[in-house]
Design a protein around this motif. Structure first.
Motif, PDB file in Angstrom:
ATOM      1  N   TYR A 131       0.827  -1.202   0.000  1.00 48.52           N
ATOM      2  CA  TYR A 131       0.000   0.000   0.000  1.00 48.52           C
ATOM      3  C   TYR A 131       0.867   1.259   0.000  1.00 48.52           C
ATOM      4  CZ  TYR A 131      -4.690  -1.928   0.603  1.00 48.52           C
ATOM      5  OH  TYR A 131      -5.891  -2.543   0.398  1.00 48.52           O
ATOM      6  N   PHE A 136       0.296   4.026  -2.845  1.00 45.93           N
ATOM      7  CA  PHE A 136      -0.071   5.417  -2.581  1.00 45.93           C
ATOM      8  C   PHE A 136       0.977   6.364  -3.147  1.00 45.93           C
ATOM      9  CE2 PHE A 136      -2.601   3.784   1.188  1.00 45.93           C
ATOM     10  CZ  PHE A 136      -3.800   3.910   0.514  1.00 45.93           C
ATOM     11  N   ASP A 148      -5.121  -6.449  -6.566  1.00 46.23           N
ATOM     12  CA  ASP A 148      -6.208  -6.798  -5.660  1.00 46.23           C
ATOM     13  C   ASP A 148      -6.289  -5.847  -4.476  1.00 46.23           C
ATOM     14  OD1 ASP A 148      -6.766  -8.805  -7.356  1.00 46.23           O
ATOM     15  OD2 ASP A 148      -5.947 -10.430  -6.119  1.00 46.23           O
ATOM     16  N   LEU A 149      -5.130  -5.431  -3.981  1.00 43.95           N
ATOM     17  CA  LEU A 149      -5.154  -4.508  -2.851  1.00 43.95           C
ATOM     18  C   LEU A 149      -5.717  -3.161  -3.280  1.00 43.95           C
ATOM     19  CD1 LEU A 149      -1.795  -5.301  -1.043  1.00 43.95           C
ATOM     20  CD2 LEU A 149      -4.094  -5.908  -0.345  1.00 43.95           C
ATOM     21  N   THR A 167      -9.397  -3.540  -3.380  1.00 39.26           N
ATOM     22  CA  THR A 167      -9.993  -3.564  -2.048  1.00 39.26           C
ATOM     23  C   THR A 167     -10.093  -2.155  -1.472  1.00 39.26           C
ATOM     24  OG1 THR A 167      -8.957  -5.701  -1.715  1.00 39.26           O
ATOM     25  CG2 THR A 167      -9.775  -4.595   0.235  1.00 39.26           C
ATOM     26  N   TYR A 168      -8.997  -1.408  -1.629  1.00 37.66           N
ATOM     27  CA  TYR A 168      -8.995  -0.061  -1.061  1.00 37.66           C
ATOM     28  C   TYR A 168      -9.995   0.822  -1.794  1.00 37.66           C
ATOM     29  CZ  TYR A 168      -7.444   4.565   0.317  1.00 37.66           C
ATOM     30  OH  TYR A 168      -7.415   5.844   0.785  1.00 37.66           O
ATOM     31  N   ARG A 220     -12.632   0.123  -3.356  1.00 44.73           N
ATOM     32  CA  ARG A 220     -14.038  -0.165  -3.097  1.00 44.73           C
ATOM     33  C   ARG A 220     -14.573   0.686  -1.962  1.00 44.73           C
ATOM     34  NH1 ARG A 220     -15.969  -4.640  -5.837  1.00 44.73           N
ATOM     35  NH2 ARG A 220     -14.252  -5.978  -6.481  1.00 44.73           N
ATOM     36  N   HIS A 221     -13.689   1.057  -1.048  1.00 44.39           N
ATOM     37  CA  HIS A 221     -14.131   1.856   0.093  1.00 44.39           C
ATOM     38  C   HIS A 221     -14.406   3.293  -0.300  1.00 44.39           C
ATOM     39  CE1 HIS A 221     -13.973  -0.697   3.593  1.00 44.39           C
ATOM     40  NE2 HIS A 221     -12.970  -1.328   3.024  1.00 44.39           N
ATOM     41  N   SER A 222     -13.512   3.875  -1.081  1.00 45.75           N
ATOM     42  CA  SER A 222     -13.657   5.316  -1.231  1.00 45.75           C
ATOM     43  C   SER A 222     -13.326   5.838  -2.619  1.00 45.75           C
ATOM     44  CB  SER A 222     -12.768   6.014  -0.200  1.00 45.75           C
ATOM     45  OG  SER A 222     -11.468   5.496  -0.283  1.00 45.75           O
ATOM     46  N   LYS A 223     -12.839   4.998  -3.499  1.00 47.72           N
ATOM     47  CA  LYS A 223     -12.415   5.523  -4.795  1.00 47.72           C
ATOM     48  C   LYS A 223     -13.162   4.833  -5.930  1.00 47.72           C
ATOM     49  CE  LYS A 223      -8.738   8.066  -3.378  1.00 47.72           C
ATOM     50  NZ  LYS A 223      -9.450   8.460  -2.145  1.00 47.72           N
ATOM     51  N   LYS A 232     -13.139   6.248   9.454  1.00 46.98           N
ATOM     52  CA  LYS A 232     -14.169   7.257   9.174  1.00 46.98           C
ATOM     53  C   LYS A 232     -14.904   7.618  10.455  1.00 46.98           C
ATOM     54  CE  LYS A 232     -14.317   7.283   4.432  1.00 46.98           C
ATOM     55  NZ  LYS A 232     -14.683   6.305   3.425  1.00 46.98           N
ATOM     56  N   VAL A 283      -0.750   1.997   6.480  1.00 45.50           N
ATOM     57  CA  VAL A 283      -0.747   3.163   5.602  1.00 45.50           C
ATOM     58  C   VAL A 283      -2.149   3.472   5.093  1.00 45.50           C
ATOM     59  CG1 VAL A 283       0.362   4.211   3.613  1.00 45.50           C
ATOM     60  CG2 VAL A 283       1.517   2.408   4.852  1.00 45.50           C
ATOM     61  N   LYS A 314      -3.923   6.993   5.598  1.00 49.25           N
ATOM     62  CA  LYS A 314      -4.290   7.748   4.401  1.00 49.25           C
ATOM     63  C   LYS A 314      -5.687   8.347   4.574  1.00 49.25           C
ATOM     64  CE  LYS A 314      -3.234   8.649   0.109  1.00 49.25           C
ATOM     65  NZ  LYS A 314      -2.073   9.481  -0.149  1.00 49.25           N
ATOM     66  N   GLU A 323     -11.004 -11.779  -2.385  1.00 53.51           N
ATOM     67  CA  GLU A 323     -10.469 -10.447  -2.657  1.00 53.51           C
ATOM     68  C   GLU A 323      -9.022 -10.461  -3.127  1.00 53.51           C
ATOM     69  OE1 GLU A 323     -11.495  -7.325   0.351  1.00 53.51           O
ATOM     70  OE2 GLU A 323     -12.297  -9.058   1.394  1.00 53.51           O
ATOM     71  N   GLY A 324      -8.273 -11.513  -2.772  1.00 54.38           N
ATOM     72  CA  GLY A 324      -6.853 -11.518  -3.094  1.00 54.38           C
ATOM     73  C   GLY A 324      -6.040 -10.651  -2.158  1.00 54.38           C
ATOM     74  N   GLY A 366     -21.290  -5.191  -1.741  1.00 54.29           N
ATOM     75  CA  GLY A 366     -20.380  -4.883  -2.839  1.00 54.29           C
ATOM     76  C   GLY A 366     -18.970  -4.592  -2.379  1.00 54.29           C
ATOM     77  N   MET A 367     -18.614  -5.094  -1.173  1.00 49.24           N
ATOM     78  CA  MET A 367     -17.269  -4.828  -0.690  1.00 49.24           C
ATOM     79  C   MET A 367     -16.280  -5.901  -1.140  1.00 49.24           C
ATOM     80  SD  MET A 367     -17.798  -1.982   0.410  1.00 49.24           S
ATOM     81  CE  MET A 367     -16.120  -1.578   0.800  1.00 49.24           C
TER      82      MET A 367
END
Lengths: 870, 601
Positions: free
Chosen positions: A591, A595, A623-624, A627-628, A630-633, B91, B119, B123, B165-166, B599-600
């Protein structure tokens, strides 16, 4: 005992104690012109000559270096020296270490001093401070002076340094203290106004260092008129009025901060506690002229220096006088005073008790006899044994004393002699701790090594113990004596990492002309010596020195990915960083790299595509990121999916968005389904494009259709209960509402199989208790899946009689039996079970088993329920 | 009885491990002076209840709160967040901090990441512009003892992260946790791994030893002889089967959380006031230790025997006056076990009300048929029925997954039909669930012949039960099915992977057999080769210890099987189980269902 006599002959008696002056280095290289040229390598032209009388000089304690700048307030006859002033740095043995030109046009230099971490400090007369790093005298943090005084103060009248700070008396008689002199941005604080009258004058000042003051901040003593005041941050205190000392001309605080030596105007030397509670002793000197220098020699005597005369005053008896025909400088140490002159470096200290007991004239102490015995033994004289017999009972003390005394000697042959004496005793003394002598030998080896004139650190054993080996190694490193530092570290089992690390950094700094590959080999050779050393730190240094390629090569050798990867990023090796982070398996590092790249890329055009390209080739990174994101981007994720041909994933993302719309209460009810359906339609098209996701595309199509149907149902029934439910639930709701037609329409539109239809309808009718309709439904035609849906619907609704109607129609005996069982009709269940064809036996026994247990547990439970605990 | 288990009988010094975690936490709380509000994320709060009594934290001036989307109500000038490194929590934290600003509240904020700072989380804090307001720290809690022989990494989502998810964060976590164990108990000389995640974890563990070596100089023999790592993916069959042991049923029916079950107080013989009570379940309860791994009907018999014998004693005490004091004492001692007996009578009774239902039996029966890969039609129709009846979706999926696994997928026609029936019955929002299950290979289209029968025969998974009360094989756990995962463990300890290589190739993921370091313990290589096991016990003076790690979760029933194995005569080793989470088929599927729906994943 002839040898002993000669030793003691050099001692001076002050009352009942002996003192000795040891010449450590003489002559000093700077005193003779011949050696000057020989050792000019460190200083260049002009360095290497030092006259104390014409220079402002500072010497660091613990055998530290000496710094000097020519005092331009004095008239000097220039010999061969250049007229430009230079800042000179020498070792204690007088070897030039470095020199640099003194910046012209600076305010007058007031004084020089060393901080405890051996930075050179130069206080200018306007109250600003210059600091220099050793050993290269590079100004830190910059070459412009840092002001310590407010501009209106009128400059420095007097100043006293200690290891961590400086106290300045300004021309307008205020006191400013800076206690954090090492930091880049020091914070000077003005102390309380000492209250010096218009017509008064501050005669002298001294500082009680912060470590000796309760409050932890320094206390400044000022002699003003005929009083002494103690100034700190909170206030001013007049001290010792009752003692009636009169004006004090010179003061010095003892090494432990408890005592003050004060030279009064009438020629008296007084020793007083720093709280001025009483006079401990006083001595009347011949001269009332204040001495040039005053210093404590250990805790037992005070040295006063007037030109040509050095007077040592003790609590009792006559003082000892030494004569010098050249200027000297007193350098106080914790256990004595070093005396620097133009020609030599001496150490004056009290002769330790163990040494006195051995070498004292006429001493018959066990230690003296042991020392003597060794002498006889070496001469193969039988007297050796006589001596041994005399002292056999106190042998351990004797050995101990010989070992200790060896420690106090600078002279290597005398160290030998004393240790030899000790070893002579040891075989006769089995209980003597074995390690003692080895320990001493180790210390002496280290001390002798650093005392060597080439190194020039004349540490005594006490100073060494106080300084600690680690700090000594640090000092050696800072003097660029890496080899010795490494040897000592290895010898003392210290971690050599600091040494090698520092060496590597210095090596890089000093090797600007050496090609990367060659330098790398050289560095690796040494770095390999130290397991677990941080290659990343060396690489970071290389990068800071502008050698990025070297840094990249070095960081390859770093084994800790958590150190390696940030560095790879800082030297722009992103691909490698990503690769390594993936190999490390530490997703956090991946990550970190992601970033970093993302941020870099964000400022460039076309960038997302590059980023997508980079991660798409690496599954873990990809994949990472997903995953990230999906949360906010979401948008970025969608772009990623579309640009890398993952249409089905993009479609699922659209479906997710459609569900979020559904959940969003802000959207108005009526038109809600329109944007939702639009998203699902988009998803449907994406699925359809892929060809492999036929099922999904059909389902999405059906989903959109269902939403439209449900919306219409809500409009026609005026009830908002359909949207969001499944096909089956929609049918059930319709039937429960009595809207058969609508239900049938949904059934046919969605091609619901008959079997499911029977389950749904039976369940819905039973839920609303419409038993007649249920029965009518059962008689419509023979149900495609049998009567089970009817039986279960009735049992679930708790309608025993209705249920039994349909149980009778069941064809499978096992099912019958189970149904009866669920209704609690055990007899019928048993009967049906017996009817059941081949597996009847098993079923019956199983039922019996469960029944039996239920009964048992019930009885047990009743029995214990009174306990109420668990 | 306490929720915090007594660990004195553990084969490893887990007490020290737990004390370290206690100390670390208390040091954090102590280091922040004065009154403070300690905000803990909900899941972590449960975990911490296994480490210390929360009242201890209050002694250090900490007011406790559970982190949620709501704003924080507290008077404290200092707020300490103790939160697992998950983006969604960031959040919450950010919102709470930001809401203080307009109120003019000047507070000090601390954020302790569990187990380490990440990280991706920081972030989010930066984007929310609260990062610089926080003092950030770490609480390195990687592993928690659930009981004297079970450790948990507390990674609820490990399976779906790895499989769908991998995201392999949990693999690193597992390796790190084991490496930390090695610092305390020595480098484990033998490693056997099967599965993608497990092999990766073994590899990472090796790298960690290179990067940050455990110094073996001042340590004795390594206390753990063998590490066996297994991916849940290797055996997805077992968790799909209904558990039949006492503990397994408790978990299936009532759900055990952090070593307790929550039930209506009326069930435990209390008032019928709708109040819930928490019942702790761990080995500190001697009776529970005795019966937790037994089949429910055997449990009932054991409890009955105990009760009757006390009753007889009681009758004797009442009827005769001739007892000696010591006899009376003995009797009183046995009376002390009454509350324990009562507790398990109540719980067993409650379970029985589920387990005695014909539907439960029917289900167990159908599972058995699926496992034996007989009668495809019956199974298919059963599943079709329960979908159309709209039984809970996890119940349906459990059977469907089992069915698909043993048949190496479903013929396309059946596959599409059942999927459509599911979407029609439960809603189209489950499209991504089906897609994810397909991606994970759990429910899929048949593309090759099933090798399940072969595996099952070779490993003797289906065994006829002789005497259910005196079992001689782990197959008693599922009344005739021996869990595949535990059969693999049996092979791994007996002879390593070599003898089963051909078989292992039939199961997903690579396998790995590693020997590490230290030559002085070379004999340990033979230590586990079957017959020598006995000798090793004599030589070392104590039994050798095998750490079995399940990445993706393990069921109580499988733990029961391991306990059964180590209790067998002639077994020279103890098992210590470490798992990302103790799961049931339902909890496992439920999290996949929920995440898919949102959808996560």
């Amino acid at each position: 005992m002839s040898s002993s006599v000669s030793v003691a002959a050099e001692w001076d008696l002050l009352s009942d104690r002996f003192y000795r002056r040891i010449t450590i280095y003489s002559p000093l290289p700077w005193s003779s012109p011949a050696t000057t040229t020989a050792s000019s390598s460190g200083g260049g032209s002009g360095a290497g000559r030092l006259d104390l009388s014409t220079h402002i000089v500072a010497a660091a304690p613990f055998g530290g270096p000496i710094a000097a700048v020519r005092d331009d307030s004095k008239i000097v006859q220039l010999h061969s020296e250049p007229s430009r002033r230079r800042l000179l740095l020498f070792s204690s043995s007088g070897h030039p270490l470095a020199s640099s030109p003194w910046t012209p046009h600076l305010p007058r230099l007031h004084s020089l001093a060393f901080s405890s971490s051996l930075n050179l400090l130069a206080l200018l007369s306007d109250g600003s401070l210059l600091r220099f790093r050793l050993p290269d005298l590079k100004p830190i943090p910059s070459s412009s002076p840092v002001p310590l005084l407010p501009p209106t103060s009128g400059g420095v009248a007097d100043a006293v340094f200690w290891g961590g700070g400086v106290a300045i008396l300004t021309e307008d008689n205020r006191v400013v203290v800076t206690a954090d002199i090492e930091v880049d941005d020091p914070h000077p604080r003005e102390l309380a106004d000492p209250g010096v009258g218009e017509d008064e004058q501050v005669l002298c000042m001294a500082v009680v260092e912060p470590q000796f003051v309760m409050s932890g901040s320094p206390e400044v003593l000022l002699a003003v008129g005929d009083r002494v005041v103690a100034v700190d941050e909170d206030g001013v205190q007049v001290l010792g009025e009752a003692l009636e000392i009169g004006p004090v001309q010179k003061m010095a605080v003892s090494p432990n901060g408890k005592l003050l030596a004060a030279f009064a105007h009438d020629g008296r030397l007084l020793v007083i506690p720093t709280d001025f509670s009483r006079i401990i002793f006083e001595y009347e000197c011949d001269s009332a002229l204040p001495p040039d220098q005053i210093a404590w020699c250990g805790l037992d005597s005070v040295l006063l220096y007037w030109p040509e005369v050095l007077l040592m005053v003790g609590p009792n008896g006559d003082p000892v006088q030494y004569n010098y025909d050249e200027p000297i400088m007193l350098i106080p140490e914790c256990d004595g005073v070093r005396i620097l002159s133009n020609s030599s470096m001496e150490f004056l200290h009290r002769v330790p008790d163990c040494t006195t007991s051995i070498f004292g004239i006429g001493s018959m102490s066990p230690a003296a006899l042991l020392y003597d015995a060794r002498d006889h033994y070496d001469k193969q004289s039988a007297k050796a044994y006589d001596n041994y017999q005399l002292i056999s009972s106190s042998l351990p003390e004797a050995i101990e004393a010989c070992i200790d005394a060896a420690g106090y000697e600078f002279d290597v042959s005398r160290q030998h002699a004393l240790l030899n004496a000790a070893t002579y005793g040891i075989p006769f003394c089995s209980q003597f701790p074995q390690g003692r002598i080895q320990e001493m030998c180790k210390m002496l080896r280290v001390l002798n090594a650093v005392r060597d004139p080439e190194i020039g650190m004349p540490l005594t054993i006490q100073q060494y113990k106080l300084l600690t080996a680690t700090v000594l190694v640090g000092r050696l490193i800072n003097a660029n004596q890496h080899l010795l530092a490494l040897r000592i570290s290895e010898y003392l089992n210290l971690n050599p990492e600091v040494v090698i690390m520092h060496w590597a950094c210095e090596k890089i700094a000093a090797s600007t002309a050496i090609p990367d590959i060659v330098l790398l080999e050289g560095l690796l050779d040494k770095l390999r010596l130290c397991k677990g050393i941080s290659y990343a730190a060396v690489a970071a240094h290389a990068d800071n020195s502008g050698r990025r390629k070297l840094a990249a090569m070095l960081v390859d050798h770093e084994s800790q990915s958590s150190k390696q990867i940030p560095l790879l990023l800082s030297i722009d090796e992103q691909d490698k960083a990503l690769q390594k982070s993936i190999e490390s398996g530490d997703t956090d590092l991946v990550y970190l790299v992601l970033f970093h790249i993302w941020q870099k890329v964000a400022v460039e055009k076309n960038a997302p595509l590059d980023f997508f390209g980079i991660i798409n080739a690496r599954p873990l990174a990809r994949d990472l990121f997903m995953t990230y994101a999906r949360h906010s981007k979401h948008e970025a994720l969608k772009d990623f999916f579309l640009s890398t041909g993952r249409l089905q994933d993009a479609a699922f993302l659209l479906l997710k968005e459609s569900r979020e719309l559904e959940r969003n209460p802000v959207a108005s009810k009526g038109s809600l389904h329109v944007p939702q359906v639009r998203l699902i339609d988009q998803a449907y098209r994406l699925f359809a494009e892929t060809k492999e996701h036929l099922f999904e595309s059909k389902s999405a199509e059906e989903h959109a259709k269902l939403l439209r149907v449900q919306h219409n149902l809500e409009v026609s029934t005026k009830q908002a209960i359909f949207v969001g439910s499944s096909v089956s639930d929609t049918i059930k709701t319709c039937i429960a509402m009595g809207n058969e037609r609508a239900a049938a329409k949904v059934k046919s539109e969605f091609k619901v199989p008959d079997k499911r239809w029977y389950w749904l309808k039976a369940c819905a009718l039973a839920t609303v208790g419409n038993w007649d309709a249920l029965e009518a439904f059962s008689k419509e035609k023979r149900p495609p899946g049998g009567y089970k849906p009817f039986v279960e619907a009735c049992i679930d609704a708790g309608q025993k009689t209705e249920a039994v109607k349909y149980i009778l129609k069941l064809t499978n005996s096992a099912e019958k039996s189970e149904a009866y069982e669920r209704l609690g009709m055990h007899e019928e269940a048993k009967a049906a079970a017996l009817q059941a064809d081949n597996n009847g036996d098993e079923l019956f026994s199983r039922l019996k088993f469960t029944l039996g247990q239920n009964a048992l547990i019930d009885t047990l439970r009743d029995r214990f329920s009174s306990q109420g605990t668990y | 009885m306490a929720q915090i288990p007594n660990l004195d009988n553990s084969p490893l010094n887990l007490t020290a491990l737990r004390e370290q975690s206690q100390k670390d936490l208390l040091n954090i709380v102590k280091s922040i002076r004065g009154k403070k509000c300690l905000v803990i994320d909900p899941k972590l709060a449960g975990t911490l209840s296994l480490i210390l009594q929360t009242s201890v934290l209050k002694e250090y001036g900490a007011e406790l709160r559970i982190l949620s989307a709501d704003l924080l109500q507290t008077e404290c000038p200092k707020v300490v967040y103790l939160v697992r490194s998950q983006p969604n929590y960031m959040k919450f934290v950010a919102n709470q901090i930001k809401s203080d600003e307009p109120k003019g509240l000047q507070r000090e904020y601390f954020l302790y990441f569990v187990p380490r700072r990440i990280v991706a989380c920081e972030k989010i804090l930066e984007e929310e512009k609260v990062h610089q307001k926080l003092t950030i720290g770490e609480y390195p809690l990687y592993l928690v003892p659930l009981d004297e022989d079970v450790l948990s990494f507390e990674l609820d989502y490990s399976l779906q992260e790895c499989l769908i998810e991998g995201d392999t964060s949990s693999v690193w976590h597992v390796a790190k946790a084991i490496h930390k164990l090695e610092f305390a108990f020595g480098v484990i000389p033998n490693i056997r791994a099967k599965g993608v995640a497990s092999s990766k974890a073994a590899e990472l563990l090796n790298n960690m030893q290179l990067e940050d070596p455990v110094n073996m100089d001042n340590m004795g023999m390594p206390e753990i002889d063998t590490l066996i790592l297994l991916d849940r993916e290797v055996d997805m069959v077992t968790p799909m089967c209904s558990q039949l042991t006492y503990e397994g049923l408790l978990d299936e029916m009532l759900e055990i959380h952090n070593g307790t079950v929550e039930v209506d107080s009326s069930i435990m013989g209390g008032q019928q006031d709708g109040k819930k009570v928490k019942v702790p379940l761990n080995s500190s309860d001697k009776l529970y230790k005795e019966i937790r791994d037994l089949n429910l009907h055997v449990v009932v018999q054991v409890v009955r025997q105990k009760a009757t014998s006390i009753q007889q004693d009681y009758a004797e005490v009442k009827s005769t006056n001739t007892q000696s004091v010591s006899e009376l004492k003995d009797f009183v001692k046995r009376l002390h076990s009454l509350p324990e007996i009562a507790r398990h009578v109540n719980l067993a009774q409650h379970l029985q009300s589920f387990a005695a239902k014909p539907s439960f039996h029917a289900r167990v029966e159908i599972e058995q048929i699926i496992l034996e890969v007989e009668n495809y039609e019956t199974c298919f129709e059963y599943i079709e029925d329960i979908i159309q009846k709209q039984e809970p979706i996890e119940t349906v999926l459990r059977l469907l997954v089992l069915f698909s696994l043993t048949n190496a997928g479903l013929p396309k026609k059946n596959f599409d039909y059942l999927r459509r029936e599911i979407l029609h019955s439960y809603g189209f929002e489950h499209m991504s669930l089906l897609y994810n299950l397909e991606k994970a290979g759990l429910v899929k289209k048949q593309e090759s012949r099933s090798n399940w029968v072969g595996i099952s025969r070779a490993l003797q998974l289906i065994v006829d039960l002789k005497d259910p009360e005196k079992p001689d094989d782990i197959s008693y756990i599922f009344s005739g099915y021996a869990p595949l995962s535990i059969r693999l463990v049996q092979h791994a300890v007996r002879s390593g992977w070599r003898s089963t290589e051909e078989l292992l190739k039939l199961l997903p993921g690579p396998h790995l057999d590693l020997k590490r370091g230290v030559s002085s313990i070379s004999f340990s290589s033979e230590l586990l080769t079957g017959s020598v096991g006995q000798q090793s016990t004599d030589r070392v003076g104590h039994r050798s210890l095998v750490l079995v790690v399940f990445i993706g979760g393990v069921t109580s029933a499988e733990i029961a099987a391991l306990r059964f194995l180590s209790a067998q005569e002639g077994m020279g080793y103890d098992f210590l189980v470490a798992t990302t989470k103790v799961i049931t088929g339902n909890t496992l599927l439920r999290s996949i269902i929920a995440s898919s729906k949102e959808g996560m994943i």
